[in-house]
Design a protein around this motif. Structure first.
Motif, PDB file in Angstrom:
ATOM      1  N   UNK A   1       0.925  -1.297  -0.044  1.00 33.24           N
ATOM      2  CA  UNK A   1       0.155   0.151   0.086  1.00 33.24           C
ATOM      3  C   UNK A   1       1.056   1.209   0.095  1.00 33.24           C
ATOM      4  N   UNK A   2       0.734   2.292  -0.914  1.00 31.74           N
ATOM      5  CA  UNK A   2       1.505   3.272  -0.836  1.00 31.74           C
ATOM      6  C   UNK A   2       1.734   4.185   0.602  1.00 31.74           C
ATOM      7  N   UNK A   3       0.517   3.809   1.361  1.00 30.08           N
ATOM      8  CA  UNK A   3       0.754   4.552   2.725  1.00 30.08           C
ATOM      9  C   UNK A   3       1.267   3.755   3.871  1.00 30.08           C
ATOM     10  N   UNK A   4       1.856   2.556   3.505  1.00 31.56           N
ATOM     11  CA  UNK A   4       2.708   1.689   4.441  1.00 31.56           C
ATOM     12  C   UNK A   4       4.061   2.114   4.507  1.00 31.56           C
ATOM     13  N   UNK A   5       4.375   2.563   5.535  1.00 30.14           N
ATOM     14  CA  UNK A   5       5.665   3.164   6.250  1.00 30.14           C
ATOM     15  C   UNK A   5       6.475   2.305   6.765  1.00 30.14           C
ATOM     16  N   UNK A   6       6.144   1.460   7.641  1.00 28.90           N
ATOM     17  CA  UNK A   6       6.622   0.411   8.328  1.00 28.90           C
ATOM     18  C   UNK A   6       5.852  -1.030   8.093  1.00 28.90           C
ATOM     19  N   UNK A   7       6.865  -1.910   8.055  1.00 27.82           N
ATOM     20  CA  UNK A   7       6.225  -3.239   7.717  1.00 27.82           C
ATOM     21  C   UNK A   7       6.564  -4.021   9.255  1.00 27.82           C
ATOM     22  N   UNK A   8       5.597  -4.335   9.902  1.00 24.40           N
ATOM     23  CA  UNK A   8       5.610  -4.932  11.212  1.00 24.40           C
ATOM     24  C   UNK A   8       5.570  -6.417  11.197  1.00 24.40           C
ATOM     25  N   UNK A   9       6.460  -7.193  12.034  1.00 22.77           N
ATOM     26  CA  UNK A   9       6.253  -8.539  12.072  1.00 22.77           C
ATOM     27  C   UNK A   9       6.366  -8.930  13.734  1.00 22.77           C
ATOM     28  N   UNK A  10       5.304  -9.308  14.025  1.00 23.13           N
ATOM     29  CA  UNK A  10       5.268  -9.991  15.468  1.00 23.13           C
ATOM     30  C   UNK A  10       5.461 -11.415  15.553  1.00 23.13           C
ATOM     31  N   UNK A  11       6.157 -11.800  16.575  1.00 21.67           N
ATOM     32  CA  UNK A  11       6.340 -13.353  16.859  1.00 21.67           C
ATOM     33  C   UNK A  11       6.334 -13.736  18.170  1.00 21.67           C
ATOM     34  N   UNK A  12       4.999 -14.250  18.539  1.00 16.37           N
ATOM     35  CA  UNK A  12       4.664 -14.580  19.888  1.00 16.37           C
ATOM     36  C   UNK A  12       5.150 -15.801  20.520  1.00 16.37           C
ATOM     37  N   UNK A  13       6.188 -16.017  21.510  1.00 15.68           N
ATOM     38  CA  UNK A  13       6.360 -17.422  21.836  1.00 15.68           C
ATOM     39  C   UNK A  13       5.351 -17.686  23.044  1.00 15.68           C
ATOM     40  N   UNK A  14       4.330 -18.540  22.710  1.00 13.66           N
ATOM     41  CA  UNK A  14       3.310 -18.919  23.662  1.00 13.66           C
ATOM     42  C   UNK A  14       3.944 -19.878  24.891  1.00 13.66           C
ATOM     43  N   UNK A  15       5.125 -20.691  24.469  1.00 16.48           N
ATOM     44  CA  UNK A  15       5.544 -21.566  25.427  1.00 16.48           C
ATOM     45  C   UNK A  15       5.756 -20.997  26.740  1.00 16.48           C
TER      46      UNK A  15
ATOM     47  N   UNK B   1      -1.397   2.900  12.095  1.00 15.26           N
ATOM     48  CA  UNK B   1      -2.705   2.763  11.414  1.00 15.26           C
ATOM     49  C   UNK B   1      -2.341   1.502  10.462  1.00 15.26           C
ATOM     50  N   UNK B   2      -3.085   0.213  10.536  1.00 12.08           N
ATOM     51  CA  UNK B   2      -3.006  -0.831   9.658  1.00 12.08           C
ATOM     52  C   UNK B   2      -3.299  -0.319   8.191  1.00 12.08           C
ATOM     53  N   UNK B   3      -2.666  -0.606   7.321  1.00  9.15           N
ATOM     54  CA  UNK B   3      -2.844  -0.290   6.015  1.00  9.15           C
ATOM     55  C   UNK B   3      -3.693  -1.355   5.104  1.00  9.15           C
ATOM     56  N   UNK B   4      -4.704  -1.207   4.516  1.00  8.91           N
ATOM     57  CA  UNK B   4      -5.436  -2.134   3.709  1.00  8.91           C
ATOM     58  C   UNK B   4      -4.674  -2.862   2.836  1.00  8.91           C
ATOM     59  N   UNK B   5      -4.719  -4.230   2.775  1.00 12.75           N
ATOM     60  CA  UNK B   5      -3.991  -5.529   1.861  1.00 12.75           C
ATOM     61  C   UNK B   5      -2.656  -6.044   2.420  1.00 12.75           C
ATOM     62  N   UNK B   6      -2.027  -5.087   3.706  1.00 12.75           N
ATOM     63  CA  UNK B   6      -0.803  -5.431   3.798  1.00 12.75           C
ATOM     64  C   UNK B   6      -0.731  -6.206   5.370  1.00 12.75           C
ATOM     65  N   UNK B   7      -1.884  -7.105   5.426  1.00 14.17           N
ATOM     66  CA  UNK B   7      -1.856  -7.674   6.633  1.00 14.17           C
ATOM     67  C   UNK B   7      -1.930  -9.363   6.371  1.00 14.17           C
ATOM     68  N   UNK B   8      -0.963 -10.107   6.881  1.00 10.40           N
ATOM     69  CA  UNK B   8      -0.837 -11.571   6.616  1.00 10.40           C
ATOM     70  C   UNK B   8      -0.711 -11.948   8.047  1.00 10.40           C
ATOM     71  N   UNK B   9      -2.027 -13.121   8.357  1.00 10.51           N
ATOM     72  CA  UNK B   9      -2.004 -13.736   9.480  1.00 10.51           C
ATOM     73  C   UNK B   9      -1.309 -14.828   9.662  1.00 10.51           C
TER      74      UNK B   9
END
Length: 209
Positions: free
Chosen positions: A38-52, A174-182
């Protein structure tokens, strides 16, 4: 016996050299696929949660710039554990606390290779990757690749107890449309980056007063 430099391949595993008579531990690689930024995406955030609750988990994260190229490069990245930047400091005074939730400290050295990190039990490891500006048409694409040790059975799925999500956000968070992968949208991939990994370590514990 195969020569030492011989490699074996699996469609969902990275190539690993054979050492002696033992087959070494394999790695499993997962990708978001190419994401149209998305042209408005300025940062790509990757979150990794260790649930163990008891075991640490080691992961490697790569964020590749595919914008109009056949030879992708890594985004500049900053890693955070519990909100504290883990990158090497550019200041003799050490890494200063984050001033906002989005903009990383300006006195840390960005990492331009895949990041390898061991997430402690119940830990949240976050990566902020900075894509180049501005967006250049027609193909402003990027890709997030996550690599795990092989400790699960086929068919390969993202490692149990590590939950991975990625979002594209603007400077206001603010999350930008189309740039979310779960997590459940990651797919296995045979591709691994040829760039050496950059391990980063958690900050030392605070001194006992």
């Amino acid at each position: 016996m195969p020569p030492k430099d011989q490699k074996f391949f699996h469609p969902y595993e990275s190539p690993v050299p054979i050492v002696g008579a033992q087959r070494p531990q394999k790695l499993h690689v997962f990708t978001t696929g190419l994401i149209l930024r998305n042209p408005n995406t300025e940062i790509v955030v990757v979150t990794l949660l260790n649930e163990d609750f008891y075991e640490s988990k080691t992961v490697t994260v790569s964020v590749l710039d595919w914008q109009n190229t056949w030879n992708p490069t890594e985004f500049a990245k900053v890693g955070f554990l519990a909100g504290q930047a883990l990158n090497p400091s550019l200041s003799t005074q050490g890494v200063q606390p984050q001033q906002t939730n989005i903009v990383p400290p300006n006195n840390v050295q960005s990492i331009f290779t895949p990041i390898t990190f061991t997430i402690p039990p119940r830990g949240l490891f976050t990566i902020h990757a900075s894509p180049p500006q501005p967006v250049n048409l027609p193909s402003p694409c990027y890709e997030v690749i996550v690599t795990f040790p092989s400790n699960f059975t086929h068919p390969p799925v993202p490692i149990r107890r590590v939950i991975v999500n990625t979002f594209g956000i603007n400077a206001a968070g603010v999350p930008q449309e189309g740039n979310t992968v779960l997590h459940n949208q990651l797919i296995p991939s045979p591709i691994t980056s040829p760039v050496p990994f950059s391990p980063i370590a958690p900050p030392p514990p605070p001194p006992i007063l």
